[in-house]
Design a protein around this motif. Structure first.
Motif, short mmCIF file in Angstrom:
data_model
loop_
_atom_site.label_atom_id
_atom_site.label_comp_id
_atom_site.label_asym_id
_atom_site.label_seq_id
_atom_site.Cartn_x
_atom_site.Cartn_y
_atom_site.Cartn_z
N GLN A 167 0.81 -1.22 0.00
CA GLN A 167 0.00 0.00 0.00
C GLN A 167 0.85 1.28 0.00
OE1 GLN A 167 -2.94 -0.32 3.14
NE2 GLN A 167 -4.11 -1.83 2.00
N LEU A 168 2.14 1.14 -0.31
CA LEU A 168 2.94 2.33 -0.59
C LEU A 168 2.49 2.92 -1.92
CD1 LEU A 168 6.53 1.14 0.39
CD2 LEU A 168 5.08 2.75 1.64
N TYR A 169 2.74 4.20 -2.11
CA TYR A 169 2.29 4.85 -3.34
C TYR A 169 3.44 5.69 -3.90
CZ TYR A 169 -0.88 7.20 -6.59
OH TYR A 169 -1.50 7.66 -7.73
N SER A 170 3.81 5.43 -5.16
CA SER A 170 4.89 6.19 -5.80
C SER A 170 4.30 7.47 -6.40
CB SER A 170 5.55 5.36 -6.90
OG SER A 170 6.20 4.25 -6.36
N LEU A 171 4.73 8.59 -5.89
CA LEU A 171 4.19 9.87 -6.31
C LEU A 171 4.40 10.10 -7.80
CD1 LEU A 171 2.90 12.54 -5.27
CD2 LEU A 171 5.23 13.43 -5.04
N ASN A 172 3.32 10.42 -8.49
CA ASN A 172 3.32 10.81 -9.91
C ASN A 172 3.54 9.67 -10.90
OD1 ASN A 172 2.97 13.74 -9.62
ND2 ASN A 172 4.99 13.67 -8.66
#
Length: 598
Positions: free
Chosen positions: A227-232
């Motif tokens: 559930q980590l999210y890589s910005l952009n």
């Protein structure tokens, strides 16, 4: 306003001058930190008005970049990689003047990955942080895939899509070397500190670039589950995951589940609709594929200013797929229009050119050459490319024309032309024998190269026969050998024995221990025929000794194994048994004479 341009380099002689020319007008000082160049980078830098520093590399990108930042005196810092440069016509200084009083720490610029080895075709685009304030609280963190933070917190970011940066690092073998280096650093960190959830995305990217799609799928899925999210550019992860699953031939429904999730998360991204279309095309659902491809194109027209974009790079293939569908539907005019679009975007899309060649067979030779001149120049690269593709699809007139150009203009007598002359001038039996010999030799060379490579790129999957591919896959630990692989294994055995080194041989020979007893006996016999006596001795197992029993053909092999492994006592014993049984007496007596002489 004072602006600093920083870069860390190692062996960047091909890129460093372009970097300097890109930043010199928008910065007041240029700071270069060299981490151990051994090529001409330093010599070039000494001819430029830059501030050059040396830093001992410690497998830590953040530390090296922070060293450069500490040398900067500007209000703002431009920190490009050496293989990146700004697009023409960008007034960066003016942009920073306008932003200087705003509550902004850093700028996200539009990064476009291009392949200079493939006519500067676009690979992907996304937003990337390359410009930030020179603030003592803003520093890089992370040994690899380093990130800027402010006192350990996130930065106040502003998107500036009009600031375009081109990245050429995907263009050659150096890119793969960098990926291997990054993967090594990650793996060493995991050994020291354990597997960190922040590594999953980067591990996936490394394995994807190295075409190890099994591992890429594993780590991309772990990233999503974390559930980590890589910005952009989180959409890139889903795009690469789906592509990896397609290449690994996952069940269609499993792939569709990921596509549906990606569409729900990123409804403005057309690449997932295109992947859905391609999946339908591979399943021969051409009407559905056409519907989705056209839908993806419509969405792309509406959303051409996305922060992250994989679809622009897919356009030539989307057009090619649609052209192929229209050819199936016998709508040649529409197919031609889409092939024209595909080749204008990427003239080295060989599948599009082959389809164009099939269409042009219906037109005159002069018209065809004139039509193709719209996309291709009379350079060696272009003419060779045209010659190769028309050879594969059997377009005789165009193949002959471009080979004539090659010879008349460049004095090149191509390999395909030699093959063509064999086909045209020999009898059918001679043609088969000569082409077969050339084919076998090329397969052997490719197998040898892949064994020395240390990796098995998936792109060769469809080049090699299925059994050969499975043996190589087993060698690299990707699958287990089965009994049906034996014929391919034994066929490759002489190639491995004669063309590779000892380490490769030992590993390949060991694979053979997994076959049934009678097949292992044949491998043993082949190793002896190839005079690989040491390997044959190691390969021999107790059940094989019982299998051979007292057969004299076996005894003489054991005698030679002992002799060539310097076990002369055992060798003499075996040769005496052979002599008593009148087996190959002259040869046996010679060996016994040599043993006694030693």
């Amino acid at each position: 306003m004072y602006i600093s341009a920083c870069v860390i380099v190692k062996n960047e002689e091909k890129n460093i001058k372009r970097w300097y020319n890109s930043v010199k007008d928008c910065s007041d000082e240029q700071i270069v930190v060299d981490t151990g160049s051994t090529d001409g980078t330093i010599a070039i830098l000494k001819t430029l008005p830059v501030k050059l520093y040396y830093y001992k590399w410690q497998d830590d990108f953040a530390a090296a970049k922070n060293f450069a930042i500490n040398k900067a005196e500007g209000n703002w810092i431009i920190f490009l990689d050496a293989d990146e440069y700004f697009a023409d016509g960008i007034d960066l200084r003016n942009s920073l003047l306008m932003l200087d009083k705003q509550n902004v720490d850093a700028l996200l610029c539009r990064m476009i990955n291009i392949d200079m080895d493939d006519g500067n075709t676009e690979i992907s685009r996304f937003m990337q942080l390359r410009i930030f304030r020179n603030d003592r609280d803003i520093r890089y963190t992370g040994e690899i895939h380093e990130q800027l933070v402010k006192n350990g917190n996130k930065l106040r970011l502003l998107e500036q899509k009009e600031i375009i940066i081109y990245h050429t690092g995907y263009s050659n073998q150096r890119y793969l070397n960098k990926i291997k280096r990054n993967l090594k650093i990650l793996q060493e960190n995991i050994k020291k500190s354990g597997e960190n959830i922040y590594y999953y995305r980067y591990l996936g990217d490394c394995y994807y670039a190295l075409e190890n799609y099994t591992e890429a799928v594993k780590y991309y899925k772990r990233h999503i589950e974390s559930q980590l999210y890589s910005l952009n550019n989180e959409n890139d992860i889903y795009f690469n995951l789906i592509d990896s699953m397609i290449k690994q031939k996952y069940i269609s429904q499993d792939i569709l589940n990921i596509i549906k999730k990606a569409n729900d998360l990123f409804p403005d991204q057309p690449e997932f609709i295109a992947q859905h279309a391609a999946l339908n095309f591979s399943d021969r659902h051409y009407n559905t594929a056409k519907k989705f491809f056209l839908q993806a194109l419509e969405l792309y027209k509406k959303n051409q200013d996305l922060s992250s974009d994989n679809f622009t790079a897919l356009l030539p293939e989307v057009y090619r797929y649609l052209a192929q569908i229209y050819i199936y539907e016998k709508k040649i005019a529409k197919a031609y229009l889409f092939l024209n679009k595909a080749l204008l975007l990427n003239r080295y899309n060989y599948k599009a050119l082959q389809l164009m060649g099939i269409i042009l067979q219906k037109f005159s030779y002069e018209y065809s050459v004139n039509c193709l001149s719209k996309y291709y120049d009379e350079t060696i690269r272009d003419i060779l490319f045209l010659s190769d593709q028309f050879f594969y699809i059997g377009t005789k007139n165009l193949f002959v024309h471009y080979n004539k150009v090659l010879f008349d203009k460049f004095g090149i007598y191509s390999e395909k032309w030699r093959l063509w002359k064999i086909v045209m001038n020999e009898s059918k039996n001679d043609v088969f024998e000569k082409l077969l010999l050339q084919t076998v030799e090329k397969i052997q060379l490719l197998v040898t190269s892949l064994l020395f490579l240390g990796d098995l790129p998936d792109k060769y999957h469809n080049v090699l026969p299925r059994g050969i591919w499975q043996c190589l896959s087993a060698y690299y630990g990707k699958i287990e050998l089965t009994e049906e692989n034996f014929d391919s294994y034994i066929t490759l055995l002489p190639v491995v024995a004669r063309r590779t080194d000892k380490n490769i041989q030992q590993k390949y020979f060991f694979l053979g221990t997994r076959f049934s007893l009678n097949k292992r006996a044949k491998i043993f016999d082949e190793l002896c025929r190839l005079e690989k006596w040491q390997s044959a001795g190691k390969f021999l197992s107790d059940d094989m000794r019982q299998y051979f029993g007292n057969d004299m053909n076996y005894v003489i092999k054991m005698a030679k194994i002992a002799y060539y492994n310097n076990d002369l006592v055992k060798a003499e014993k075996y040769f005496e048994i052979l002599l008593q049984n009148n087996y190959n007496s002259a040869e046996v007596k010679s060996y016994l004479m040599w043993i006694k002489a030693l």
